[in-house]
Scaffold this motif. Structure first.
Motif, PDB file in Angstrom:
ATOM      1  N   SER A  80       0.829  -1.204   0.000  1.00 53.80           N
ATOM      2  CA  SER A  80       0.000   0.000   0.000  1.00 53.80           C
ATOM      3  C   SER A  80       0.863   1.252   0.000  1.00 53.80           C
ATOM      4  O   SER A  80       2.044   1.216   0.365  1.00 53.80           O
ATOM      5  CB  SER A  80      -0.935   0.011   1.218  1.00 53.80           C
ATOM      6  OG  SER A  80      -0.183  -0.138   2.413  1.00 53.80           O
ATOM      7  N   SER A  81       0.237   2.354  -0.411  1.00 53.05           N
ATOM      8  CA  SER A  81       0.909   3.657  -0.437  1.00 53.05           C
ATOM      9  C   SER A  81      -0.098   4.730  -0.051  1.00 53.05           C
ATOM     10  O   SER A  81      -1.316   4.525  -0.151  1.00 53.05           O
ATOM     11  CB  SER A  81       1.464   3.958  -1.838  1.00 53.05           C
ATOM     12  OG  SER A  81       2.314   2.935  -2.290  1.00 53.05           O
ATOM     13  N   VAL A  82       0.419   5.891   0.369  1.00 51.07           N
ATOM     14  CA  VAL A  82      -0.466   6.992   0.735  1.00 51.07           C
ATOM     15  C   VAL A  82       0.134   8.314   0.276  1.00 51.07           C
ATOM     16  O   VAL A  82       1.347   8.525   0.361  1.00 51.07           O
ATOM     17  CB  VAL A  82      -0.733   7.014   2.260  1.00 51.07           C
ATOM     18  CG1 VAL A  82       0.556   7.216   3.040  1.00 51.07           C
ATOM     19  CG2 VAL A  82      -1.735   8.101   2.621  1.00 51.07           C
ATOM     20  N   ASN A  83      -0.740   9.178  -0.228  1.00 49.82           N
ATOM     21  CA  ASN A  83      -0.373  10.552  -0.571  1.00 49.82           C
ATOM     22  C   ASN A  83      -1.155  11.491   0.342  1.00 49.82           C
ATOM     23  O   ASN A  83      -2.390  11.466   0.353  1.00 49.82           O
ATOM     24  CB  ASN A  83      -0.711  10.858  -2.032  1.00 49.82           C
ATOM     25  CG  ASN A  83       0.257  10.200  -2.996  1.00 49.82           C
ATOM     26  OD1 ASN A  83       1.461  10.387  -2.897  1.00 49.82           O
ATOM     27  ND2 ASN A  83      -0.269   9.422  -3.933  1.00 49.82           N
ATOM     28  N   THR A 130      -4.123  -5.247   2.632  1.00 47.88           N
ATOM     29  CA  THR A 130      -3.737  -5.251   4.038  1.00 47.88           C
ATOM     30  C   THR A 130      -4.502  -4.124   4.730  1.00 47.88           C
ATOM     31  O   THR A 130      -4.937  -3.168   4.089  1.00 47.88           O
ATOM     32  CB  THR A 130      -2.227  -5.007   4.198  1.00 47.88           C
ATOM     33  OG1 THR A 130      -1.881  -3.774   3.552  1.00 47.88           O
ATOM     34  CG2 THR A 130      -1.418  -6.140   3.596  1.00 47.88           C
ATOM     35  N   VAL A 131      -4.683  -4.252   6.020  1.00 52.31           N
ATOM     36  CA  VAL A 131      -5.293  -3.174   6.805  1.00 52.31           C
ATOM     37  C   VAL A 131      -4.214  -2.128   7.073  1.00 52.31           C
ATOM     38  O   VAL A 131      -3.095  -2.470   7.468  1.00 52.31           O
ATOM     39  CB  VAL A 131      -5.858  -3.717   8.130  1.00 52.31           C
ATOM     40  CG1 VAL A 131      -6.376  -2.569   9.005  1.00 52.31           C
ATOM     41  CG2 VAL A 131      -6.977  -4.719   7.853  1.00 52.31           C
ATOM     42  N   ILE A 132      -4.538  -0.858   6.841  1.00 52.43           N
ATOM     43  CA  ILE A 132      -3.557   0.209   7.048  1.00 52.43           C
ATOM     44  C   ILE A 132      -4.109   1.246   8.023  1.00 52.43           C
ATOM     45  O   ILE A 132      -5.326   1.347   8.215  1.00 52.43           O
ATOM     46  CB  ILE A 132      -3.170   0.904   5.724  1.00 52.43           C
ATOM     47  CG1 ILE A 132      -4.374   1.657   5.137  1.00 52.43           C
ATOM     48  CG2 ILE A 132      -2.622  -0.106   4.725  1.00 52.43           C
ATOM     49  CD1 ILE A 132      -4.025   2.547   3.951  1.00 52.43           C
ATOM     50  N   SER A 133      -3.212   1.994   8.627  1.00 48.69           N
ATOM     51  CA  SER A 133      -3.624   3.109   9.484  1.00 48.69           C
ATOM     52  C   SER A 133      -2.813   4.339   9.113  1.00 48.69           C
ATOM     53  O   SER A 133      -1.628   4.237   8.779  1.00 48.69           O
ATOM     54  CB  SER A 133      -3.435   2.773  10.964  1.00 48.69           C
ATOM     55  OG  SER A 133      -2.059   2.720  11.291  1.00 48.69           O
ATOM     56  N   VAL A 134      -3.460   5.491   9.166  1.00 49.36           N
ATOM     57  CA  VAL A 134      -2.794   6.767   8.908  1.00 49.36           C
ATOM     58  C   VAL A 134      -3.194   7.726  10.018  1.00 49.36           C
ATOM     59  O   VAL A 134      -4.380   7.987  10.226  1.00 49.36           O
ATOM     60  CB  VAL A 134      -3.185   7.358   7.538  1.00 49.36           C
ATOM     61  CG1 VAL A 134      -2.378   8.623   7.262  1.00 49.36           C
ATOM     62  CG2 VAL A 134      -2.966   6.345   6.425  1.00 49.36           C
ATOM     63  N   ARG A 153      -2.459  -2.441  -3.212  1.00 47.95           N
ATOM     64  CA  ARG A 153      -2.100  -3.564  -4.074  1.00 47.95           C
ATOM     65  C   ARG A 153      -2.932  -4.763  -3.636  1.00 47.95           C
ATOM     66  O   ARG A 153      -2.949  -5.121  -2.459  1.00 47.95           O
ATOM     67  CB  ARG A 153      -0.608  -3.870  -3.931  1.00 47.95           C
ATOM     68  CG  ARG A 153      -0.131  -5.088  -4.708  1.00 47.95           C
ATOM     69  CD  ARG A 153       1.358  -5.294  -4.448  1.00 47.95           C
ATOM     70  NE  ARG A 153       1.805  -6.599  -4.903  1.00 47.95           N
ATOM     71  CZ  ARG A 153       3.009  -7.105  -4.657  1.00 47.95           C
ATOM     72  NH1 ARG A 153       3.886  -6.385  -3.960  1.00 47.95           N
ATOM     73  NH2 ARG A 153       3.347  -8.294  -5.086  1.00 47.95           N
ATOM     74  N   HIS A 154      -3.652  -5.368  -4.571  1.00 43.07           N
ATOM     75  CA  HIS A 154      -4.536  -6.475  -4.222  1.00 43.07           C
ATOM     76  C   HIS A 154      -3.731  -7.656  -3.686  1.00 43.07           C
ATOM     77  O   HIS A 154      -2.746  -8.078  -4.296  1.00 43.07           O
ATOM     78  CB  HIS A 154      -5.343  -6.923  -5.441  1.00 43.07           C
ATOM     79  CG  HIS A 154      -6.212  -5.845  -6.004  1.00 43.07           C
ATOM     80  ND1 HIS A 154      -6.780  -5.913  -7.257  1.00 43.07           N
ATOM     81  CD2 HIS A 154      -6.606  -4.647  -5.479  1.00 43.07           C
ATOM     82  CE1 HIS A 154      -7.484  -4.813  -7.480  1.00 43.07           C
ATOM     83  NE2 HIS A 154      -7.398  -4.037  -6.420  1.00 43.07           N
ATOM     84  N   ILE A 155      -4.173  -8.199  -2.567  1.00 43.31           N
ATOM     85  CA  ILE A 155      -3.494  -9.352  -1.977  1.00 43.31           C
ATOM     86  C   ILE A 155      -4.172 -10.663  -2.371  1.00 43.31           C
ATOM     87  O   ILE A 155      -3.690 -11.734  -2.010  1.00 43.31           O
ATOM     88  CB  ILE A 155      -3.430  -9.233  -0.438  1.00 43.31           C
ATOM     89  CG1 ILE A 155      -4.835  -9.166   0.168  1.00 43.31           C
ATOM     90  CG2 ILE A 155      -2.615  -8.019  -0.030  1.00 43.31           C
ATOM     91  CD1 ILE A 155      -4.850  -9.193   1.691  1.00 43.31           C
ATOM     92  N   ARG A 156      -5.288 -10.547  -3.095  1.00 41.78           N
ATOM     93  CA  ARG A 156      -5.980 -11.725  -3.607  1.00 41.78           C
ATOM     94  C   ARG A 156      -6.437 -11.458  -5.037  1.00 41.78           C
ATOM     95  O   ARG A 156      -6.493 -10.311  -5.469  1.00 41.78           O
ATOM     96  CB  ARG A 156      -7.182 -12.089  -2.720  1.00 41.78           C
ATOM     97  CG  ARG A 156      -6.765 -12.573  -1.343  1.00 41.78           C
ATOM     98  CD  ARG A 156      -7.947 -12.956  -0.472  1.00 41.78           C
ATOM     99  NE  ARG A 156      -7.473 -13.512   0.791  1.00 41.78           N
ATOM    100  CZ  ARG A 156      -7.136 -12.774   1.843  1.00 41.78           C
ATOM    101  NH1 ARG A 156      -7.254 -11.453   1.774  1.00 41.78           N
ATOM    102  NH2 ARG A 156      -6.701 -13.341   2.949  1.00 41.78           N
ATOM    103  N   GLU A 157      -6.772 -12.523  -5.733  1.00 43.40           N
ATOM    104  CA  GLU A 157      -7.186 -12.378  -7.130  1.00 43.40           C
ATOM    105  C   GLU A 157      -8.478 -11.576  -7.217  1.00 43.40           C
ATOM    106  O   GLU A 157      -9.427 -11.816  -6.469  1.00 43.40           O
ATOM    107  CB  GLU A 157      -7.374 -13.752  -7.771  1.00 43.40           C
ATOM    108  CG  GLU A 157      -7.695 -13.690  -9.255  1.00 43.40           C
ATOM    109  CD  GLU A 157      -7.791 -15.066  -9.888  1.00 43.40           C
ATOM    110  OE1 GLU A 157      -8.142 -15.142 -11.082  1.00 43.40           O
ATOM    111  OE2 GLU A 157      -7.521 -16.065  -9.184  1.00 43.40           O
ATOM    112  N   PHE A 158      -8.491 -10.636  -8.127  1.00 42.15           N
ATOM    113  CA  PHE A 158      -9.647  -9.764  -8.299  1.00 42.15           C
ATOM    114  C   PHE A 158     -10.677 -10.425  -9.204  1.00 42.15           C
ATOM    115  O   PHE A 158     -10.364 -10.871 -10.305  1.00 42.15           O
ATOM    116  CB  PHE A 158      -9.195  -8.428  -8.888  1.00 42.15           C
ATOM    117  CG  PHE A 158     -10.325  -7.487  -9.209  1.00 42.15           C
ATOM    118  CD1 PHE A 158     -11.271  -7.168  -8.257  1.00 42.15           C
ATOM    119  CD2 PHE A 158     -10.439  -6.922 -10.470  1.00 42.15           C
ATOM    120  CE1 PHE A 158     -12.313  -6.304  -8.540  1.00 42.15           C
ATOM    121  CE2 PHE A 158     -11.471  -6.057 -10.771  1.00 42.15           C
ATOM    122  CZ  PHE A 158     -12.408  -5.745  -9.807  1.00 42.15           C
TER     123      PHE A 158
END
Length: 251
Positions: A80-83, A130-134, A153-158
């Protein structure tokens, strides 16, 4: 550290009931956010700290009153990423300083399960990120100057027949208020939210037995159509034969 100590608990949490899972998840989130806030320290310009552990990874970025950046770099973890407009937030603080803490929890979905996403339609919920926190630790004015964008980013097949929702954690459930999907493809989804919290990406798909029921009914309808078609053709052929015999007998 709390992240490593909790990894085994997270992996063995499937037998716990939902309230216990949510309660433990909330305690773990509070403890981790308190710990990561200790990584924040005063800076005149800007500085950052990164860490990677088996159960979590993250970044802390700090800016001071003499920061020379127009905007801070995108904060990245593996999935994951954050702006975030940390410069704008810092300018609204009296000291001209601010800090953002970004964390990605690798196994938190075992506690904050996708089934905690309550929807009106009966669907299968799958955690796609994934679970994220900001958070904005040790920052006086935490009001956002603009929405925050996340790249998951998908961690499982879409499943292209599924529906994606950007959600945030609210005490005991996942909800979508203030969050939306900006764009998505087979491997990544971009979410935008007007507040900071605990976030994730959840996919909804129909139950397999619904599909099987639909396919079974479709097969039955096709068979009925075939039988009716064959029957109609047979009757028309029989009528044609009767008419032919009737005409021929009068010749």
């Amino acid at each position: 550290m709390v992240f490593n100590a909790s990894e085994k608990i997270l992996d063995s949490s499937s037998s716990a009931n939902p309230p216990e899972l949510a309660s433990f998840g909330n305690r773990l989130l509070k403890a981790s956010e308190k710990l990561i806030s200790t990584l924040v320290y005063p800076t005149v310009t800007n500085d950052s700290v990164s860490f990677t552990l088996p159960a979590a990874e993250g970044q802390v970025f700090m800016v001071g009153p003499r920061v020379y950046l127009d905007k801070i770099p995108r904060l990245d973890t593996t999935y994951s990423s954050v702006n975030i407009d940390l410069i704008g937030i810092a300018r609204k603080n009296n000291e001209g300083s601010a800090a953002v803490a970004f964390m990605s929890y690798n196994t938190m979905e075992n506690l904050l399960k996708p089934d905690f996403f309550d929807t009106s339609n009966d669907t299968v919920k799958t955690m796609m990120s994934t679970v994220i926190s900001v958070t904005l630790p040790k920052t006086t004015n935490t009001k956002l100057t603009k929405p925050v964008n996340f790249i998951f980013r998908h961690i499982r097949e879409f499943d292209h027949s599924g529906s994606l929702s950007c959600v945030y954690w609210n005490i005991s459930e996942w909800i979508v208020d203030g969050c939306s999907v900006l764009k998505t493809n087979s491997s990544h989804t971009v979410c935008s939210c007007d507040h900071l919290s605990i976030f994730a990406l959840i996919m909804q798909t129909s139950h397999p037995h619904y599909d099987m029921f639909f396919q079974s009914n479709l097969q039955q309808l096709l068979m009925i159509f075939v039988y009716v078609t064959v029957g109609v053709v047979f009757i028309l052929a029989l009528l044609t034969l009767i008419i032919f015999i009737a005409v021929y007998s009068h010749v």
